[in-house]
Design a protein around this motif. Structure first.
Motif, PDB file in Angstrom:
ATOM      1  N   TYR A 278       0.833  -1.196   0.000  1.00 39.89           N
ATOM      2  CA  TYR A 278       0.000   0.000   0.000  1.00 39.89           C
ATOM      3  C   TYR A 278       0.870   1.251   0.000  1.00 39.89           C
ATOM      4  O   TYR A 278       0.646   2.190  -0.767  1.00 39.89           O
ATOM      5  CB  TYR A 278      -0.924  -0.013   1.215  1.00 39.89           C
ATOM      6  CG  TYR A 278      -1.786   1.220   1.348  1.00 39.89           C
ATOM      7  CD1 TYR A 278      -2.915   1.384   0.551  1.00 39.89           C
ATOM      8  CD2 TYR A 278      -1.457   2.215   2.260  1.00 39.89           C
ATOM      9  CE1 TYR A 278      -3.703   2.518   0.670  1.00 39.89           C
ATOM     10  CE2 TYR A 278      -2.232   3.351   2.384  1.00 39.89           C
ATOM     11  CZ  TYR A 278      -3.356   3.498   1.586  1.00 39.89           C
ATOM     12  OH  TYR A 278      -4.121   4.629   1.695  1.00 39.89           O
ATOM     13  N   LYS A 279       1.884   1.255   0.882  1.00 42.18           N
ATOM     14  CA  LYS A 279       2.787   2.403   0.961  1.00 42.18           C
ATOM     15  C   LYS A 279       3.575   2.579  -0.339  1.00 42.18           C
ATOM     16  O   LYS A 279       3.772   3.694  -0.811  1.00 42.18           O
ATOM     17  CB  LYS A 279       3.765   2.253   2.135  1.00 42.18           C
ATOM     18  CG  LYS A 279       3.113   2.467   3.470  1.00 42.18           C
ATOM     19  CD  LYS A 279       2.663   3.898   3.596  1.00 42.18           C
ATOM     20  CE  LYS A 279       2.182   4.197   4.977  1.00 42.18           C
ATOM     21  NZ  LYS A 279       1.655   5.544   5.123  1.00 42.18           N
ATOM     22  N   LYS A 280       4.031   1.472  -0.937  1.00 47.94           N
ATOM     23  CA  LYS A 280       4.772   1.543  -2.198  1.00 47.94           C
ATOM     24  C   LYS A 280       3.888   2.053  -3.311  1.00 47.94           C
ATOM     25  O   LYS A 280       4.285   2.908  -4.106  1.00 47.94           O
ATOM     26  CB  LYS A 280       5.323   0.157  -2.554  1.00 47.94           C
ATOM     27  CG  LYS A 280       5.943   0.045  -3.919  1.00 47.94           C
ATOM     28  CD  LYS A 280       7.424   0.144  -3.842  1.00 47.94           C
ATOM     29  CE  LYS A 280       8.069  -0.225  -5.148  1.00 47.94           C
ATOM     30  NZ  LYS A 280       8.337   0.890  -6.013  1.00 47.94           N
ATOM     31  N   GLY A 281       2.647   1.575  -3.385  1.00 46.14           N
ATOM     32  CA  GLY A 281       1.725   2.032  -4.400  1.00 46.14           C
ATOM     33  C   GLY A 281       1.385   3.510  -4.239  1.00 46.14           C
ATOM     34  O   GLY A 281       1.274   4.243  -5.210  1.00 46.14           O
ATOM     35  N   LYS A 282       1.237   3.920  -3.010  1.00 49.66           N
ATOM     36  CA  LYS A 282       0.930   5.320  -2.724  1.00 49.66           C
ATOM     37  C   LYS A 282       2.109   6.214  -3.139  1.00 49.66           C
ATOM     38  O   LYS A 282       1.922   7.295  -3.695  1.00 49.66           O
ATOM     39  CB  LYS A 282       0.635   5.475  -1.234  1.00 49.66           C
ATOM     40  CG  LYS A 282      -0.110   6.706  -0.866  1.00 49.66           C
ATOM     41  CD  LYS A 282      -0.496   6.615   0.607  1.00 49.66           C
ATOM     42  CE  LYS A 282      -1.207   7.864   1.027  1.00 49.66           C
ATOM     43  NZ  LYS A 282      -1.557   7.848   2.441  1.00 49.66           N
ATOM     44  N   LYS A 283       3.339   5.735  -2.885  1.00 51.85           N
ATOM     45  CA  LYS A 283       4.546   6.483  -3.227  1.00 51.85           C
ATOM     46  C   LYS A 283       4.694   6.569  -4.755  1.00 51.85           C
ATOM     47  O   LYS A 283       5.029   7.625  -5.291  1.00 51.85           O
ATOM     48  CB  LYS A 283       5.755   5.807  -2.620  1.00 51.85           C
ATOM     49  CG  LYS A 283       7.071   6.460  -2.929  1.00 51.85           C
ATOM     50  CD  LYS A 283       8.213   5.671  -2.313  1.00 51.85           C
ATOM     51  CE  LYS A 283       9.533   6.068  -2.926  1.00 51.85           C
ATOM     52  NZ  LYS A 283      10.596   5.168  -2.534  1.00 51.85           N
ATOM     53  N   ASP A 284       4.455   5.458  -5.452  1.00 53.91           N
ATOM     54  CA  ASP A 284       4.583   5.435  -6.911  1.00 53.91           C
ATOM     55  C   ASP A 284       3.526   6.274  -7.593  1.00 53.91           C
ATOM     56  O   ASP A 284       3.729   6.798  -8.685  1.00 53.91           O
ATOM     57  CB  ASP A 284       4.542   4.006  -7.432  1.00 53.91           C
ATOM     58  CG  ASP A 284       5.772   3.210  -7.078  1.00 53.91           C
ATOM     59  OD1 ASP A 284       6.754   3.819  -6.629  1.00 53.91           O
ATOM     60  OD2 ASP A 284       5.736   1.975  -7.240  1.00 53.91           O
ATOM     61  N   LYS A 285       2.374   6.406  -6.965  1.00 54.54           N
ATOM     62  CA  LYS A 285       1.249   7.154  -7.549  1.00 54.54           C
ATOM     63  C   LYS A 285       1.540   8.660  -7.561  1.00 54.54           C
ATOM     64  O   LYS A 285       1.110   9.365  -8.452  1.00 54.54           O
ATOM     65  CB  LYS A 285      -0.020   6.872  -6.749  1.00 54.54           C
ATOM     66  CG  LYS A 285      -1.272   7.365  -7.383  1.00 54.54           C
ATOM     67  CD  LYS A 285      -2.459   6.922  -6.558  1.00 54.54           C
ATOM     68  CE  LYS A 285      -3.757   7.411  -7.170  1.00 54.54           C
ATOM     69  NZ  LYS A 285      -4.895   7.020  -6.366  1.00 54.54           N
ATOM     70  N   CYS A 286       2.270   9.127  -6.554  1.00 50.55           N
ATOM     71  CA  CYS A 286       2.549  10.571  -6.445  1.00 50.55           C
ATOM     72  C   CYS A 286       3.511  11.067  -7.466  1.00 50.55           C
ATOM     73  O   CYS A 286       4.239  10.593  -8.086  1.00 50.55           O
ATOM     74  CB  CYS A 286       3.096  10.898  -5.054  1.00 50.55           C
ATOM     75  SG  CYS A 286       1.873  10.628  -3.777  1.00 50.55           S
TER      76      CYS A 286
END
Length: 99
Positions: A91-99
């Motif tokens: 979740y944290k990785k996806g959130k970071k990649d999305k930004c």
């Protein structure tokens, strides 16, 4: 992602999988006569050796009928914990990649 990059990633994943299997199987082969036990049993025997009159403060709420069921419950607990940690990290990785 290019085809060459995908092949390198796939080869790296296969190599990591093979190394993981080797790490899991090697101790079982090299130490085939050993008896694997938990820390609970070791602690209990050490405590009774140090103080034979020791009385536990409380008893377990649930005592599984066999060691296999106890192992099943322990591995299920570990799998749930690993799933929660994996979900959080993803979740944290996806959130970071999305930004």
């Amino acid at each position: 992602m290019s085809t060459n990059s995908k092949v390198k990633t796939r080869n790296k994943n296969i190599l990591l999988l093979i190394l993981t299997v080797i790490l899991i199987i090697t101790p079982l082969i090299l130490n085939s006569t050993a008896e694997y036990g938990g820390a609970d049993g070791e602690a209990e025997s050490l405590i009774s050796e140090i103080n034979p009159n020791y009385k536990p403060w409380f008893n377990s709420l649930y005592e599984p009928p066999s060691g296999e069921i106890e192992s099943l419950l322990f591995s299920t607990q570990a799998a749930i914990g690993a799933g929660i940690i994996g979900y959080f990290l993803g979740y944290k990785k996806g959130k970071k990649d999305k930004c």
